[in-house]
Design an enzyme around this catalytic site. Structure first.
Site, PDB file in Angstrom:
ATOM      1  N   SER A  60       0.825  -1.209   0.000  1.00 10.03           N
ATOM      2  CA  SER A  60       0.000   0.000   0.000  1.00 10.03           C
ATOM      3  C   SER A  60       0.859   1.258   0.000  1.00 10.03           C
ATOM      4  O   SER A  60       0.565   2.226  -0.735  1.00 10.03           O
ATOM      5  CB  SER A  60      -0.922  -0.013   1.227  1.00 10.03           C
ATOM      6  N   PHE A  77       2.385   1.962  -3.544  1.00 12.32           N
ATOM      7  CA  PHE A  77       1.464   2.518  -4.534  1.00 12.32           C
ATOM      8  C   PHE A  77       1.031   3.944  -4.171  1.00 12.32           C
ATOM      9  O   PHE A  77       0.806   4.764  -5.070  1.00 12.32           O
ATOM     10  CB  PHE A  77       0.245   1.604  -4.678  1.00 12.32           C
ATOM     11  N   HIS A  78       0.919   4.254  -2.879  1.00 12.51           N
ATOM     12  CA  HIS A  78       0.634   5.633  -2.491  1.00 12.51           C
ATOM     13  C   HIS A  78       1.774   6.559  -2.927  1.00 12.51           C
ATOM     14  O   HIS A  78       1.532   7.674  -3.428  1.00 12.51           O
ATOM     15  CB  HIS A  78       0.440   5.736  -0.977  1.00 12.51           C
ATOM     16  N   GLU A  79       2.985   6.093  -2.756  1.00 13.50           N
ATOM     17  CA  GLU A  79       4.136   6.903  -3.166  1.00 13.50           C
ATOM     18  C   GLU A  79       4.184   7.088  -4.682  1.00 13.50           C
ATOM     19  O   GLU A  79       4.449   8.196  -5.171  1.00 13.50           O
ATOM     20  CB  GLU A  79       5.425   6.236  -2.677  1.00 13.50           C
TER      21      GLU A  79
END
Length: 507
Positions: free
Chosen positions: A427, A430-432
């Site tokens: 998670s 993918f946020h980065e």
């Protein structure tokens, strides 16, 4: 008492009622236990009064040492209602605003909730008018769409070309179904396809100085494609293994759903790629028809709330951020003041984003596709721990995580704590990518923010176990996400982005 407020009801009851006969001294407790002794008209009067005390008073013989004297049949029930000798306090009760009543939902606070909404609307309306009178309209589109966004064709072409990857995955599954290639080659090809579906958009965005919103949109879309392709490959692999077990005569658990035999259909893949879900299956629950009027109303709401979100960003958030300093390079008190000032409009934008995407857009898409399972979120606002929040606020991603990452790790002997850490790592990555790539900045602020949730999970679990039946964990959750975490990330990325632009202009 409600008696004084209902003269017409009482007059009607008096006209049609008779006096209830009091029990003798030998009656147990001095109460009427016989249903025949209760007059229906008296019951109506008690119900109209809306008071438990009134019911107790009318039915009670307390205060009478002797049976009452005989009266005419038309005598009012009020002659015996709420006598001075009747006790006014009979039960142990909590005040409506006590903690036990609030947190155990023994009382309804809908009126106070409505008051909060009215006050919130009034206060924010005044602030909006004051802001417009002082600064005027500050809405600019340069940050969202650059002057050459319409001619920014590489990102648009990349978005259109993403359909190549699902089609390639379908061809690989067809070959696997016909046993033309070994299983190891199938896995390798799927790894290549899924990796390319993310790396290709990243390279395109980094090579083009595109607008921020265009880059974020492309990255989100490519991440969704990656998650869907992983689910497609993993599900088909599992169905092949189950089919082989059945052919060998091995026992299959009852929890496994084999109602639909293993097959590779392009129609099912195409529906899955546009459906509001990240978990592939051959068939989904469907609604019988499309509610066109309902879809139109949701579209109107989507347009309105998107406009509200843009207005808050341009009118409030941008000026606050532009007049701030880097939170790690300036005065500490000034940085705290900027974070607190930014927290309220940032919270409004976050809530509008959640409502627009997870409720309006996903429900519109589900309605158009007649997709039946619309549990896109749960009541995450009541989360008492950080773990509860991550389990409830984004159900499509949560279902994908437990189906294709968490439980497969457990089945391979990985401890639960390590499996949870792996889920947060994925998670965080993918946020980065969704934030850093469009900004062309890799400072790992988003990655660190997500990984910081791991110790928060442990802390909020400990607090919730220590303070049971309390909302301490919920308050910590709201503080971390609304007051501290998100405003801090906005300031960090904004100043890093401005520093990058300054360096590019000087070079």
């Amino acid at each position: 008492m409600a008696i004084a407020d209902q003269p017409e009801t009482i007059a009607t009851a008096i006209e049609h009622s008779t006096v209830r006969r009091r029990p003798t001294a030998t009656s147990a407790g001095g109460l009427y236990n016989s249903p025949e002794s209760t007059d229906s008209s008296g019951e109506d009067l008690v119900k109209d009064s809306g008071s438990d005390d009134f019911m107790d008073t009318v039915d009670s013989g307390v205060g009478y040492s002797q049976p009452p004297q005989k009266h005419d049949d038309k005598t009012s029930v009020l002659d015996f209602a709420y006598r001075p000798s009747v006790p006014a306090h009979r039960k142990v009760r909590e005040s409506p605003l006590s903690s036990d009543s609030i947190f155990h939902q023994l009382q309804s606070h809908a009126g106070l909730f409505n008051l909060c909404i009215v006050v919130l609307v009034a206060v924010n309306s005044r602030l909006i008018i004051e802001n417009l009178m002082k600064y005027g309209f500050l809405i600019k589109s340069g940050f969202w769409f650059s002057s050459y966004s319409l001619s920014d064709w590489p990102l648009f072409m990349c978005c259109l070309s993403l359909v190549i990857f699902p089609f390639t995955a379908f061809l690989v599954e067809k070959l696997a179904q016909r046993k033309c290639i070994p299983e190891s080659v199938v896995v390798l090809l799927h790894i290549i396809i899924t990796s390319a579906s993310v790396l290709y958009p990243i390279l395109v965005i980094l090579r083009c100085d595109s607008a921020f919103l265009s880059g974020v949109t492309l990255m989100l879309l490519s991440c969704v494609v990656w998650l869907k392709l992983v689910s497609y490959a993993h599900t088909n692999y599992d169905m092949r293994q189950l089919t082989k077990s059945i052919e060998k005569g091995e026992a299959v658990p009852n929890t496994v759903n084999m109602d639909y035999p293993y097959s590779v259909s392009f129609k099912s893949l195409a529906y899955f790629m546009v459906a509001p879900t990240l978990c592939y299956q051959q068939s989904y629950p469907r609604t019988p028809y499309i509610r066109k009027g309902w879809v139109f109303r949701q579209l109107v709401k989507l347009i309105i709330f998107t406009g509200v979100m843009g207005f808050i960003i341009e009118q409030y958030i941008n000026p606050i951020v532009q007049n701030s300093q880097h939170p790690f390079k300036g005065d500490l008190l000034y940085a705290i003041e900027r974070v607190l000032k930014l927290s309220v409009p940032n919270l409004y934008v976050w809530l509008c984003m959640f409502y627009c995407f997870f409720h309006l857009w996903l429900n519109i898409l589900a309605e158009l596709l007649r997709f039946g399972d619309r549990e896109f979120y749960k009541d995450w606002w009541n989360a008492k721990t950080v773990e509860d929040y991550w389990r409830m606020w984004n159900m499509p991603v949560h279902k994908w995580m437990i189906r294709h990452l968490y439980f497969p790790c457990l089945r391979h002997g990985i401890p639960k704590a390590v499996a949870l850490l792996i889920a947060f790592l994925v998670s965080a990555l993918f946020h980065e990518l969704c934030i850093a790539v469009p900004c062309h900045i890799f400072k790992l602020w988003a990655f660190g923010g997500i990984m910081f949730q791991v110790p928060l999970v442990l802390i909020t679990h400990h607090l919730q176990n220590k303070f049971r039946n309390s909302m301490v964990g919920n308050m910590i959750f709201w503080f971390i996400f609304s007051i501290l975490g998100q405003p801090m990330c906005v300031l960090l990325y904004y100043h890093d982005l401005m520093n990058r632009k300054i360096k590019l202009d000087q070079s």
